[in-house]
Design a protein around this motif. Structure first.
Motif, PDB file in Angstrom:
ATOM      1  N   ASN A 242       0.862  -1.179   0.000  1.00 38.43           N
ATOM      2  CA  ASN A 242       0.000   0.000   0.000  1.00 38.43           C
ATOM      3  C   ASN A 242       0.908   1.241   0.000  1.00 38.43           C
ATOM      4  N   ARG A 243       0.983   1.913  -1.157  1.00 36.64           N
ATOM      5  CA  ARG A 243       1.897   3.045  -1.301  1.00 36.64           C
ATOM      6  C   ARG A 243       1.532   4.202  -0.369  1.00 36.64           C
ATOM      7  N   GLU A 244       0.238   4.428  -0.190  1.00 37.52           N
ATOM      8  CA  GLU A 244      -0.200   5.564   0.635  1.00 37.52           C
ATOM      9  C   GLU A 244       0.332   5.460   2.053  1.00 37.52           C
ATOM     10  N   TYR A 245       0.313   4.232   2.608  1.00 35.74           N
ATOM     11  CA  TYR A 245       0.742   4.034   3.994  1.00 35.74           C
ATOM     12  C   TYR A 245       2.143   3.444   4.097  1.00 35.74           C
ATOM     13  N   SER A 246       2.804   3.231   2.955  1.00 40.43           N
ATOM     14  CA  SER A 246       4.162   2.676   2.920  1.00 40.43           C
ATOM     15  C   SER A 246       4.240   1.366   3.712  1.00 40.43           C
ATOM     16  N   ARG A 247       3.333   0.445   3.376  1.00 35.74           N
ATOM     17  CA  ARG A 247       3.306  -0.804   4.123  1.00 35.74           C
ATOM     18  C   ARG A 247       2.808  -1.957   3.247  1.00 35.74           C
ATOM     19  N   ILE A 248       3.290  -3.147   3.566  1.00 32.65           N
ATOM     20  CA  ILE A 248       2.686  -4.381   3.073  1.00 32.65           C
ATOM     21  C   ILE A 248       1.436  -4.635   3.899  1.00 32.65           C
ATOM     22  N   GLU A 249       0.362  -5.019   3.238  1.00 34.39           N
ATOM     23  CA  GLU A 249      -0.850  -5.455   3.944  1.00 34.39           C
ATOM     24  C   GLU A 249      -1.104  -6.917   3.617  1.00 34.39           C
ATOM     25  N   MET A 250      -1.431  -7.683   4.644  1.00 35.96           N
ATOM     26  CA  MET A 250      -1.832  -9.076   4.438  1.00 35.96           C
ATOM     27  C   MET A 250      -3.316  -9.212   4.769  1.00 35.96           C
ATOM     28  N   HIS A 251      -4.017  -9.939   3.893  1.00 37.48           N
ATOM     29  CA  HIS A 251      -5.450 -10.159   4.043  1.00 37.48           C
ATOM     30  C   HIS A 251      -5.779 -11.617   3.736  1.00 37.48           C
ATOM     31  N   LEU A 252      -6.963 -12.025   4.162  1.00 34.93           N
ATOM     32  CA  LEU A 252      -7.548 -13.308   3.763  1.00 34.93           C
ATOM     33  C   LEU A 252      -8.834 -12.999   3.005  1.00 34.93           C
ATOM     34  N   ARG A 253      -8.902 -13.432   1.751  1.00 38.14           N
ATOM     35  CA  ARG A 253     -10.072 -13.148   0.914  1.00 38.14           C
ATOM     36  C   ARG A 253     -10.950 -14.385   0.808  1.00 38.14           C
ATOM     37  N   ALA A 254     -12.231 -14.209   1.126  1.00 41.93           N
ATOM     38  CA  ALA A 254     -13.179 -15.324   1.095  1.00 41.93           C
ATOM     39  C   ALA A 254     -13.432 -15.776  -0.342  1.00 41.93           C
ATOM     40  N   LYS A 255     -13.386 -17.081  -0.563  1.00 38.87           N
ATOM     41  CA  LYS A 255     -13.631 -17.640  -1.893  1.00 38.87           C
ATOM     42  C   LYS A 255     -15.121 -17.799  -2.187  1.00 38.87           C
ATOM     43  N   LYS A 256     -15.952 -17.730  -1.128  1.00 36.87           N
ATOM     44  CA  LYS A 256     -17.392 -17.884  -1.298  1.00 36.87           C
ATOM     45  C   LYS A 256     -18.096 -17.214  -0.128  1.00 36.87           C
ATOM     46  N   ASP A 257     -19.403 -17.086  -0.211  1.00 38.68           N
ATOM     47  CA  ASP A 257     -20.180 -16.565   0.913  1.00 38.68           C
ATOM     48  C   ASP A 257     -20.077 -17.532   2.086  1.00 38.68           C
ATOM     49  N   LEU A 258     -19.896 -16.988   3.278  1.00 41.08           N
ATOM     50  CA  LEU A 258     -19.703 -17.830   4.456  1.00 41.08           C
ATOM     51  C   LEU A 258     -20.573 -17.344   5.609  1.00 41.08           C
ATOM     52  N   GLU A 259     -21.010 -18.294   6.408  1.00 43.67           N
ATOM     53  CA  GLU A 259     -21.721 -17.995   7.656  1.00 43.67           C
ATOM     54  C   GLU A 259     -20.983 -18.715   8.771  1.00 43.67           C
ATOM     55  N   ILE A 260     -20.349 -17.937   9.637  1.00 41.70           N
ATOM     56  CA  ILE A 260     -19.503 -18.482  10.696  1.00 41.70           C
ATOM     57  C   ILE A 260     -20.198 -18.318  12.043  1.00 41.70           C
ATOM     58  N   MET A 261     -20.330 -19.396  12.771  1.00 38.82           N
ATOM     59  CA  MET A 261     -20.973 -19.375  14.087  1.00 38.82           C
ATOM     60  C   MET A 261     -19.938 -19.127  15.174  1.00 38.82           C
ATOM     61  N   ILE A 262     -20.262 -18.226  16.109  1.00 36.50           N
ATOM     62  CA  ILE A 262     -19.447 -18.010  17.301  1.00 36.50           C
ATOM     63  C   ILE A 262     -20.214 -18.588  18.489  1.00 36.50           C
ATOM     64  N   PRO A 263     -19.979 -19.856  18.835  1.00 37.05           N
ATOM     65  CA  PRO A 263     -20.801 -20.525  19.863  1.00 37.05           C
ATOM     66  C   PRO A 263     -20.789 -19.830  21.218  1.00 37.05           C
ATOM     67  N   VAL A 264     -19.645 -19.259  21.603  1.00 39.32           N
ATOM     68  CA  VAL A 264     -19.563 -18.665  22.941  1.00 39.32           C
ATOM     69  C   VAL A 264     -20.491 -17.465  23.086  1.00 39.32           C
ATOM     70  N   LEU A 265     -20.883 -16.861  21.947  1.00 43.11           N
ATOM     71  CA  LEU A 265     -21.780 -15.707  21.978  1.00 43.11           C
ATOM     72  C   LEU A 265     -23.137 -16.011  21.366  1.00 43.11           C
ATOM     73  N   ASN A 266     -23.290 -17.241  20.858  1.00 43.68           N
ATOM     74  CA  ASN A 266     -24.506 -17.606  20.117  1.00 43.68           C
ATOM     75  C   ASN A 266     -24.792 -16.562  19.035  1.00 43.68           C
ATOM     76  N   GLU A 267     -23.755 -16.247  18.278  1.00 43.10           N
ATOM     77  CA  GLU A 267     -23.796 -15.176  17.283  1.00 43.10           C
ATOM     78  C   GLU A 267     -23.195 -15.673  15.973  1.00 43.10           C
ATOM     79  N   ARG A 268     -23.684 -15.140  14.850  1.00 40.33           N
ATOM     80  CA  ARG A 268     -23.164 -15.515  13.543  1.00 40.33           C
ATOM     81  C   ARG A 268     -22.443 -14.330  12.899  1.00 40.33           C
ATOM     82  N   VAL A 269     -21.405 -14.648  12.154  1.00 43.66           N
ATOM     83  CA  VAL A 269     -20.688 -13.658  11.365  1.00 43.66           C
ATOM     84  C   VAL A 269     -20.870 -14.029   9.902  1.00 43.66           C
ATOM     85  N   PHE A 270     -21.302 -13.069   9.099  1.00 49.92           N
ATOM     86  CA  PHE A 270     -21.508 -13.314   7.674  1.00 49.92           C
ATOM     87  C   PHE A 270     -20.372 -12.666   6.887  1.00 49.92           C
ATOM     88  N   ILE A 271     -19.773 -13.452   6.004  1.00 51.33           N
ATOM     89  CA  ILE A 271     -18.668 -12.978   5.188  1.00 51.33           C
ATOM     90  C   ILE A 271     -19.029 -13.219   3.720  1.00 51.33           C
TER      91      ILE A 271
END
Length: 320
Positions: A242-271
């Motif tokens: 990223n030239r603006e911030y003079s940094r390498i950025e690392m990311h994870l890009r989802a290959k498909k729509d995902l629904e991730i459950m967080i059991p400890v909170l009984n909550e879902r995360v949609f990606i």
């Protein structure tokens, strides 16, 4: 040999809170400190031996030559290595310090990974039996006050680990470090300097895919702490400059729509497909940045040790 543990256990609320906050944010993030479970530490050791990953090839000879120059100043000092990981870099440094000087020193490795601290402390205890080893399992961003300060200290922050922090966090870290340092304490700060962008990007996109596996492993750590059901194979590794911030950025890009459950909170995360989770930054620095970071900590720059191409620098600073 002594090892103290100040890190919360896997699954404790402070750990969960950091991970959940990142998954709830927009864009989503996962704190890079969670790369370094046992498997993550192993993978990072492999990364440091990759042909594309240039920093160790430059930093290791610099460490040796710098240690030879600094050895007379180390008598009676405590060496505090922040983010110590394995013992490879400090071993290069200590190998250049005479045994009679090492016998007057104590070494304090500080790292979030308990297994890494235990392994490195044991190895160093065998290699340098004349030197006191005192391991500290802690997040140096939060537990700086746990580091003993009875004697003169040499803080070591190698590998340009400071580059993993945002600029604001790096300045805050330097301010906090300056506050806990005593007069005549010193800091040796490793800094990866700005250079050709192709060289930088190749270092984070190796042909063997080890950096990709390292990046994806943070999802396994998240699963272990939150009970989530992330499948690392559902994501691809993305790293770019990223030239603006003079940094390498690392990311994870989802290959498909995902629904991730967080059991400890009984909550879902949609990606959504192609949505990215930001996992790490690695800032690259200029000479002006060196002065700015030193000023934030109230430190004076004594020396800048660098290679002939000025790709990587070890900066010695002192608290006056």
């Amino acid at each position: 040999m002594i090892i103290e543990n100040f890190m919360p256990s896997t699954g404790e609320s402070s750990v969960r809170d950091k991970l959940v906050a990142g998954l709830r944010s927009n864009p989503k993030t996962l704190p890079s400190m969670f790369f370094y479970d046992h498997r993550g530490s192993e993978l990072f050791e492999q990364i440091t031996r990759l042909e594309e990953y240039y920093p160790p090839r430059i930093e290791i000879p610099l460490l040796a030559s710098t240690a030879r120059k600094l050895a007379p100043d180390l008598k009676g000092c405590d060496i505090v290595e922040l983010g110590s990981g394995d013992c490879s870099k400090i071993s290069v440094f200590l190998d250049e310090v005479p045994k009679d000087v090492r016998a007057t020193m104590a070494y304090y490795p500080v790292d979030v990974c308990k297994e890494a601290i235990e392994k490195s402390a044991c190895n160093l205890n065998v290699k340098y039996p004349e030197m006191e080893i005192h391991g500290i399992t802690a997040d140096f961003l939060e537990h700086m006050e746990m580091i003993p300060g009875d004697r003169k200290r040499f803080f070591c922050f190698f590998g340009s680990t400071i580059g993993n922090l945002t600029k604001a966090k790096a300045m805050e870290f330097m301010e906090n470090l300056g506050e806990v340092m005593n007069i005549n304490d010193r800091l040796i700060l490793g800094m990866d300097m700005v250079k050709d962008i192709d060289i930088i990007e190749r270092a984070y996109n190796d042909d063997k895919g080890i950096t990709a596996e390292f990046n994806k492993n943070i999802l396994n750590v998240t699963n272990n702490n939150l009970g989530t059901d992330f499948d690392p194979d559902d994501f691809e590794h993305v790293a770019f400059f990223n030239r603006e911030y003079s940094r390498i950025e690392m990311h994870l890009r989802a290959k498909k729509d995902l629904e991730i459950m967080i059991p400890v909170l009984n909550e879902r995360v949609f990606i959504r497909k192609d949505e990215m989770i930001h996992t790490e930054n690695s800032h690259k620095y200029t000479e002006d940045d060196i002065e700015e970071l030193a000023a934030a900590a109230g430190l004076d720059v004594e020396n800048v040790f660098t290679d002939e191409r000025k790709w990587f620098s070890l900066v010695r600073m002192v608290k006056r």
